[in-house]
Design a protein around this motif. Structure first.
Motif: not given
Length: 613
Positions: A7-15, A40-44, A144-149, A179-184
């Motif tokens: 997941x972290x690698x996937x998120x880094x790629x999307x960044x 972008x991923x949650x609200x758009x 209230x939303x908390x995100x982490x990779x 939302x943790x990495x898998x959720x994101x």
């Protein structure tokens, strides 16, 4: 042999990908761009929602003295302009206390801002929060939303949520998501897969010939959960294109479905209501059912949970009831009406929002054409992409936005528009707008959209600059930030008064100080009657945006100056009164007009005389 991407690698790629897509992010840190990715991923997810680079600058407030928040926005997917307060952590690992502390900071930030303790944060955050708060109504939620990779790694999400909610025991409009990495990763994948429809596909049933036919147009079968899971994996939310909504998370129901699948699959058929599919046509061939132009219109939550289940696979399947219905009707209106009736009738598990029930109705489909002729792209269905020619915010709209603007501008209920926008769905408001003279309404809506856009993007910022050094700057700016709907309403009111669409005699109840709170009902017939009105301000003025902006600037200033005077007087009798609460009552809007009519009337006449109207 390839391995599954972490997941972290996937998120880094999307960044990296979002930095390529938005040049302004290239000079930003990965942490900043991570916030952009989360937004972008949650609200758009909806392709029809436009997210440009300036949007990120407005919504991401991370910086010195930010009050412990990174993200402030109004959820574009909700009717009630839900306020989203978020924090994001681009980490490889995270601890329980880190998440709890971040959530606590957001709660304290919100409480301080509501109390008017703006000095705790920088001016950018102050202004951003006040602007968003001005759109909050009685039907809005604070999310209230908390995100982490970082991975969840045994952190008990429910414990943090419980501690967080203990700080808001007297509020019933608080929502919280962690939302943790898998959720994101799931959010990102769903966002990237949205398309408007499913043209063809197939499902499997339990036994050859095990079909209950209802004439030539419907059938009931026992469908394979794995075949539904495969369809969702291939088409994602497009599989629910004609549903009244996508999956709406509900912990109790979701957990019950998950538990039955995992521990008691044999009882799933008995406990679950199944799914309903509508289609242009279907063909049964042995154990295969081929579908053409189809959508699941009931059972979206079940479909989503089947997709998420790790227990369902080719070797471990279960079955559930499935009703398949051909869409009836020859004319397009008939087909839309039939599809909508099935969707409405079969959805009972979750409350349906009024906008869902109206989305595909015949009058809405017709209104699309009226708006297009007026130069506006009108979206009735989620998933529609806005054509490039209509990307400017005032050139595209939807039912929710048009409803709010019509409540304010046509029915002269600007505070109701903001506090309870669902009022539009009452027959007395809805029918004159969408089942009346649609061509006339569309032309007026074109101007209302621009008035609203001008206030948000130009007037409000200009007002802030011009008033920042005044002794009562905080009160004036706070009032102006809450005055958008009354400015739009007043501009429409002034134009109608000048064109004699509204007379001084019509307004008698407004001038009567003893009029009850229900004065809006008394004035309803006056405001709904548009007569031959074809514009608020002549087309030659509207086509010259610089000139039109000047007219709006003067009109907005007239009502805001009058409003601040009345609001200041009200505060003398009620020192704790805030501009937000003051402008939640239409009676106060009418009081402003009535108390200061002489100055307001002179202002209206002077402004319109300048343009020869």
């Amino acid at each position: 042999m390839p391995t599954t991407q972490r997941p972290y690698e996937f998120i880094t790629e999307k960044i990296r990908a979002i930095k390529d897509a938005y040049p302004s992010l290239r000079s930003r840190s990965d942490a900043y761009s991570f916030s952009a990715l989360c937004i972008k991923s949650s609200f758009y997810k909806n392709p029809a929602l436009v997210l440009n680079e300036s949007g990120f600058e407005d919504m991401i407030v991370d910086g010195p003295y930010d009050g412990g928040v990174d993200i402030l926005l109004s959820d574009p997917n909700t009717e009630g302009a839900d306020l989203v307060i978020g924090q994001s952590k681009f980490y490889t690992s995270i601890q329980y206390d880190d998440v709890l502390n971040a959530m606590t900071k957001m709660a304290l930030f919100y409480k301080d801002m509501i109390r008017g303790q703006y000095e705790q944060v920088n001016p950018t955050v102050q202004r951003r929060f006040m602007t968003l708060l001005s759109d909050i109504g009685d039907e809005s939620k604070i999310r209230f939303v908390f995100y982490t990779s970082a991975p969840q790694s045994g952190i008990h999400r429910d414990r943090i949520e419980k501690k967080f909610r203990e700080q808001f025991t007297e509020s019933n409009n608080i929502d919280v998501s962690i939302l943790f990495a898998d959720d994101l990763v799931d959010e990102i994948k769903e966002s990237e897969s949205r398309r408007p429809a499913v043209e063809a596909g197939k499902i499997q049933i339990d036994k050859r010939g095990n079909v209950l036919l209802y004439g030539d147009g419907a059938a009931i079968v026992n469908v394979s959960a794995f075949s539904i899971k495969q369809l969702y994996a291939r088409h994602n939310t497009n599989l629910l294109a004609r549903n009244l909504r996508y999956h709406v998370a509900g912990r109790d129901i979701d957990n019950a479905i998950k538990e039955t699948i995992a521990s008691d699959p044999d009882s799933f058929w008995l406990k679950n209501n199944g799914i309903t599919v509508i289609c242009d046509d279907f063909e049964i061939d042995g154990k295969d059912v081929r579908l053409k132009n189809f959508s699941i219109v009931n059972g979206g939550q079940t479909t989503y949970m089947l997709h998420k289940s790790t227990s369902i696979n080719m070797g471990n399947d279960l079955y559930l009831p499935c009703k398949i219905i051909k869409i009836a009707g020859d004319a397009e209106d008939d087909k839309n009406r039939f599809a909508l009736s099935i969707a409405k009738a079969t959805n009972s598990q979750k409350a349906i929002k009024p906008v869902d029930l109206k989305a595909n109705s015949p009058e809405q489909v017709r209104f699309v054409q009226a708006m297009r002729e007026a130069g506006i792209f009108y979206q009735t269905k989620r998933g529609e992409a806005v054509p490039r020619a209509y990307r400017m915010p005032y050139l595209n709209s939807d039912l929710v936005e048009i409803g709010k603007l019509c409540l304010a501008g046509i029915f002269q209920a600007p505070c109701l528009s903001r506090a309870k926008p669902s009022s539009l769905y009452q027959e007395k408001y809805y029918e004159p707008i969408f089942n009346g003279n649609q061509s006339q309404i569309a032309k007026l809506c074109r101007e209302l959209l621009y008035m609203d856009h001008y206030f948000r993007t130009v007037y409000q910022r200009s007002f802030d600059r011009e008033n920042s050094a005044m002794p009562n700057a905080s009160a004036r700016i706070s009032f102006a930030h809450n005055a958008r709907t009354i400015c739009v309403a007043f501009a429409a009111f002034a134009a109608r008064y000048r064109q004699k669409n509204i007379s001084i005699q019509d307004l008698a109840p407004m001038f009567d100080a003893s009029s009850p709170e229900s004065v809006l009902d008394t004035l309803y017939e006056t405001f709904r009657e548009l007569g031959q009105l074809q514009y608020f301000i002549p087309p030659q003025q509207f086509d010259n945006k610089e000139r039109y902006d000047g007219i709006l600037n003067k009109l907005f200033s007239v009502i805001i100056d009058a409003g601040i005077t009345n609001y200041s007087m009200a505060c003398r009798y009620e020192p704790t009164l805030t501009a937000t609460n003051y402008l939640k009552r239409d009676k106060n809007y009418y009081n402003i007009l009535g108390d200061q009519w002489s100055n307001i009337c002179n202002g209206i006449n002077n402004i319109f005389e300048e343009i020869g109207m």
